[in-house]
Scaffold this motif. Structure first.
Motif, short mmCIF file in Angstrom:
data_model
loop_
_atom_site.label_atom_id
_atom_site.label_comp_id
_atom_site.label_asym_id
_atom_site.label_seq_id
_atom_site.Cartn_x
_atom_site.Cartn_y
_atom_site.Cartn_z
N CYS A 274 25.78 33.10 22.15
CA CYS A 274 24.65 32.68 21.33
C CYS A 274 24.77 33.28 19.93
CB CYS A 274 23.34 33.10 21.97
SG CYS A 274 23.05 32.39 23.59
N LEU A 275 25.65 32.74 19.15
CA LEU A 275 25.84 33.19 17.77
C LEU A 275 25.53 32.05 16.82
CD1 LEU A 275 29.19 35.13 18.26
CD2 LEU A 275 26.91 36.13 18.02
N ALA A 276 25.00 32.37 15.66
CA ALA A 276 24.63 31.34 14.70
C ALA A 276 25.85 30.64 14.12
CB ALA A 276 23.80 31.96 13.57
N ASP A 277 26.94 31.37 13.98
CA ASP A 277 28.15 30.87 13.34
C ASP A 277 29.08 30.28 14.39
OD1 ASP A 277 30.51 30.44 11.99
OD2 ASP A 277 30.53 32.39 10.98
N LEU A 278 29.24 28.94 14.39
CA LEU A 278 30.07 28.29 15.40
C LEU A 278 31.55 28.65 15.24
CD1 LEU A 278 28.52 24.74 15.92
CD2 LEU A 278 28.58 26.65 17.53
N ASP A 279 31.97 29.01 14.06
CA ASP A 279 33.35 29.48 13.91
C ASP A 279 33.56 30.76 14.72
OD1 ASP A 279 34.22 27.44 12.22
OD2 ASP A 279 33.46 28.45 10.44
N GLN A 280 32.53 31.61 14.77
CA GLN A 280 32.62 32.82 15.59
C GLN A 280 32.56 32.47 17.08
OE1 GLN A 280 32.94 36.28 14.79
NE2 GLN A 280 33.69 35.32 12.91
N VAL A 281 31.72 31.52 17.44
CA VAL A 281 31.63 31.09 18.84
C VAL A 281 32.98 30.58 19.32
CG1 VAL A 281 30.54 29.46 20.43
CG2 VAL A 281 29.17 30.56 18.64
N ALA A 282 33.64 29.79 18.49
CA ALA A 282 34.92 29.20 18.88
C ALA A 282 35.99 30.25 19.15
CB ALA A 282 35.39 28.22 17.81
N LEU A 283 35.91 31.40 18.48
CA LEU A 283 36.92 32.44 18.69
C LEU A 283 36.95 32.93 20.13
CD1 LEU A 283 36.52 34.60 15.45
CD2 LEU A 283 38.21 32.81 15.93
N TYR A 284 35.86 32.77 20.84
CA TYR A 284 35.83 33.16 22.25
C TYR A 284 36.65 32.21 23.13
CZ TYR A 284 32.24 36.63 21.22
OH TYR A 284 31.55 37.72 20.73
N SER A 285 37.03 31.06 22.56
CA SER A 285 37.81 30.07 23.31
C SER A 285 39.23 29.92 22.76
CB SER A 285 37.10 28.71 23.28
OG SER A 285 35.87 28.78 23.96
N ARG A 286 39.75 30.99 22.19
CA ARG A 286 41.15 30.97 21.79
C ARG A 286 42.04 30.86 23.03
NH1 ARG A 286 40.66 35.68 17.22
NH2 ARG A 286 39.25 36.53 18.83
N PRO A 287 43.29 30.42 22.87
CA PRO A 287 44.13 30.11 24.03
C PRO A 287 44.30 31.25 25.02
CG PRO A 287 45.10 29.18 22.06
CD PRO A 287 43.94 30.02 21.60
N ASP A 288 44.14 32.50 24.59
CA ASP A 288 44.30 33.61 25.53
C ASP A 288 42.97 34.23 25.93
OD1 ASP A 288 43.72 34.69 23.06
OD2 ASP A 288 45.12 36.37 23.24
N GLU A 289 41.86 33.55 25.61
CA GLU A 289 40.54 34.04 26.02
C GLU A 289 39.89 33.02 26.96
OE1 GLU A 289 38.13 36.09 23.11
OE2 GLU A 289 39.80 36.12 21.67
N MET A 290 38.60 32.80 26.83
CA MET A 290 37.93 31.86 27.72
C MET A 290 38.35 30.43 27.39
SD MET A 290 34.15 33.54 28.26
CE MET A 290 33.80 33.87 26.55
N HIS A 291 38.20 29.56 28.38
CA HIS A 291 38.58 28.16 28.18
C HIS A 291 37.55 27.43 27.33
CE1 HIS A 291 40.54 29.63 31.82
NE2 HIS A 291 41.45 28.69 31.66
N GLN A 292 36.28 27.83 27.46
CA GLN A 292 35.19 27.20 26.73
C GLN A 292 34.16 28.24 26.34
OE1 GLN A 292 33.59 24.50 29.70
NE2 GLN A 292 34.82 22.79 28.98
N SER A 293 33.40 27.94 25.29
CA SER A 293 32.20 28.71 24.95
C SER A 293 31.17 27.72 24.45
CB SER A 293 32.50 29.81 23.92
OG SER A 293 33.35 29.36 22.88
N PHE A 294 29.97 27.85 24.95
CA PHE A 294 28.94 26.84 24.70
C PHE A 294 28.63 26.67 23.22
CE2 PHE A 294 27.35 28.04 29.09
CZ PHE A 294 27.71 26.84 29.68
N SER A 295 28.46 25.41 22.82
CA SER A 295 27.90 25.10 21.52
C SER A 295 26.42 24.77 21.72
CB SER A 295 28.61 23.90 20.89
OG SER A 295 27.95 23.51 19.70
N PHE A 296 25.55 25.64 21.22
CA PHE A 296 24.11 25.48 21.42
C PHE A 296 23.41 24.82 20.24
CE2 PHE A 296 24.76 29.25 24.30
CZ PHE A 296 24.42 28.59 25.48
N ARG A 297 24.18 24.29 19.29
CA ARG A 297 23.53 23.77 18.09
C ARG A 297 22.59 22.60 18.41
NH1 ARG A 297 25.26 24.38 12.86
NH2 ARG A 297 25.96 26.42 13.60
N LEU A 298 22.98 21.70 19.29
CA LEU A 298 22.12 20.54 19.58
C LEU A 298 20.85 20.95 20.33
CD1 LEU A 298 24.67 17.73 20.56
CD2 LEU A 298 23.64 18.22 18.34
N ILE A 299 20.95 21.94 21.20
CA ILE A 299 19.78 22.36 21.96
C ILE A 299 18.76 23.04 21.05
CG2 ILE A 299 20.42 24.71 22.68
CD1 ILE A 299 19.51 24.05 25.48
#
Length: 538
Positions: A274-299
């Motif tokens: 739950c971070l405001a900056d989606l660029d930061q959220v995406a870093l959690y889904s780098r190829p050697d980290e998690m497969h996905q991280s939620f995008s909460f912008r629409l909710i």
């Protein structure tokens, strides 16, 4: 191990794919509210297992189950006492293994919820730390010496300070309820124990984990003050929470977890970030980290074409930089139901139906919350029946989340089929008129929200441009257009978020519309307000 598969439909299971998670439709079940098999008023694993045919019929690919572990009961199961067991309210380990086996045989992936940021205050570690301040368990939490004031200005997301006192006067950290002490992930024993938890469940055939508070495990080592206070108006936690969230070292945890999942083919991790900056959220889904991280912008977005377009485009751009799919969210167990957020009544229902078609068209993996496919509104729960700590810690100033956790309506009988006849009262009261949303009723209605979801999911499965293609996003006034391009076809989703009918040029055929009044002729579609349509290009 018992099995009921003989009583279930037996569709051909999809061929396994190591990338199934890239476009899977995931159905979230709040276990306590889904289906009660034994009449105690609490949803359970056996009840969920009996409803697997419904999930197959609906057309989803995976099932995410909210926490099923023994819990202190302070926060809807998110205060865990034992991470490698099943709460007796829900059944036992055999029940869960049977559920996993049945689901996997039907081609349905099972994702468990794991909560690594905090435990229950009833967890054996915390109880030992209370008894012995110098013992090894004390270093697994954040304790501070006794003093007049808390160690810093950190605030709980549930209201009030993030520090409470132990009986001997020490302070301990809880970024949520006081019954949820935060773990100290700088202690190697914490990481080692969670390694064992992941393997315990992966060995039993689960296909992945939804990771609670994935951005919050590591805190500022010096416990420095935050520069500002938590603000519920933000999309997520920004610089004002710089010392409590999104510390750089947290990514080492996910690299470690990813390495474990890589030992188990076909498994995945999805993070609540739950971070405001989606660029930061995406870093959690780098190829050697998690497969996905939620995008909460629409909710978090209001009913506005520009806001929705920005939410879609920003997410597509951010996750493209790390090669990960977007995990789209319009509803979950922490947020008011879409129908209510979008205006309530007929207006909110129309908008929620239209938003569903938008989300289901987008490249990536949509997460559906049980009951959204029924168009459930936010239930009104009497204050005396509310259990959410947000309501109680705010002194009633914040309504809390009970209204989106009311039991699922299955039929039009008394009790709406949540429990068997003669059962105890449900754990949250079922509102009057809840049966009008029941599954049984909506399956008989060709224009129901449930029918719309089922048709949309079937079309999504049949047309790879939906979900697994690439997309371009544009707006014209109050009209949002997402053009989804696959290898062999193009499908356009057009969403009218204005108050007047919009004339939309198109060259092709109408696949599906959220409103039966959509009309098309001579290369133009008349799209009513608060309506979405899928157009298959010629």
């Amino acid at each position: 191990m018992a099995s009921r598969l003989a009583a279930l439909p037996n569709p051909a299971a999809p061929a396994p794919s190591q990338d199934w998670w890239r476009d899977a439709v995931v159905y979230q079940v709040y276990l306590r509210s889904f289906a009660d098999s034994n009449g105690d008023g609490i949803g359970d694993i056996a009840g969920l297992r009996s409803r697997l045919p419904y999930l197959i019929w609906l057309g989803v690919d995976a099932l995410w189950i909210n926490p099923h572990y023994p819990s202190g009961g302070a926060d809807g199961g998110y205060d865990i006492v034992d991470y490698r067991a099943v709460d007796p309210d829900y059944g036992d380990l055999d029940d869960l293994e049977d559920l996993i086996a049945d689901a996997n045989q039907l081609g349905l992936k099972v994702i468990l919820d794991v909560v690594p940021n905090h435990t229950s205050d009833q967890h054996p570690w915390f109880q030992a730390a209370l008894q012995n301040p110098d013992g090894p368990e004390a270093s697994r939490y954040h304790f501070a010496p006794a003093s007049t004031e808390p160690p810093n200005n950190w605030q709980s997301l549930f209201g009030g300070p993030a520090w409470s006192r132990t009986p001997d006067g020490r302070w301990y950290l809880h970024l949520f309820a006081p019954q949820q002490p935060d773990l100290n992930w700088r202690d190697p024993a914490v990481a080692d124990d969670f390694d064992a938890t992941l393997r315990f469940w992966l060995d039993r055939g689960v296909s992945g984990f939804r990771v609670d508070v994935a951005y919050g495990l590591i805190k500022d080592e010096q416990l420095r003050d935050n520069p500002g206070a938590y603000s519920p108006t933000l999309f997520g936690h920004g610089p004002e929470q710089a010392m409590t969230w999104n510390q750089p070292e947290v990514h080492d945890v996910w690299r470690r977890w990813r390495a474990i999942c890589d030992e188990y083919p076909d498994t995945m991790l999805v993070g609540e970030v739950c971070l405001a900056d989606l660029d930061q959220v995406a870093l959690y889904s780098r190829p050697d980290e998690m497969h996905q991280s939620f995008s909460f912008r629409l909710i978090k977005s209001g009913w506005d074409a520009a806001a929705f377009a920005d939410g879609v485009q920003t997410a597509l751009d951010a996750f493209a930089t790390v090669g990960a799919p977007v995990s789209w969210v319009l509803g979950n167990h922490d947020k008011d139901r879409q129908v209510t957020r979008f205006g309530g009544g007929a207006l909110g229902t129309a908008r929620a139906r239209a938003a569903a078609l938008l989300m289901l068209s987008l490249p990536g993996s949509p997460y559906l919350y049980a009951g959204d496919e029924l168009g459930l509104p936010q239930a009104v729960v009497p204050d005396a029946a509310k259990l959410d700590p947000i309501f109680h810690r705010s002194g009633g100033a914040r309504a809390g989340r009970d209204g989106c956790r009311v039991p699922m309506p299955w039929n039009e009988a008394d009790g709406v089929g949540f429990s068997p006849d003669g059962a105890a009262e449900p754990w949250l009261p079922i509102p009057d008129g809840w049966s009008q949303h029941a599954v049984s009723r909506q399956t008989r209605d060709g224009g129901s929200t449930l029918t719309l979801y089922r048709r949309a999911l079937a079309l999504r499965a049949a047309h790879p441009a939906l979900g697994s293609g690439w997309a371009t996003v544009s707006t014209s006034g109050d009209v949002l257009t997402v053009r989804c391009v696959g290898d062999d076809e193009t499908v356009t989703c057009v969403l009218n978020m204005g108050t007047d009918t919009a004339l939309v040029p198109h060259a092709g055929s109408v696949m599906l519309a959220s409103n039966t009044h959509v009309r098309g002729a001579h290369g133009t579609v008349a799209l009513p307000a608060d309506t979405a349509v899928w157009l298959l290009e010629d």
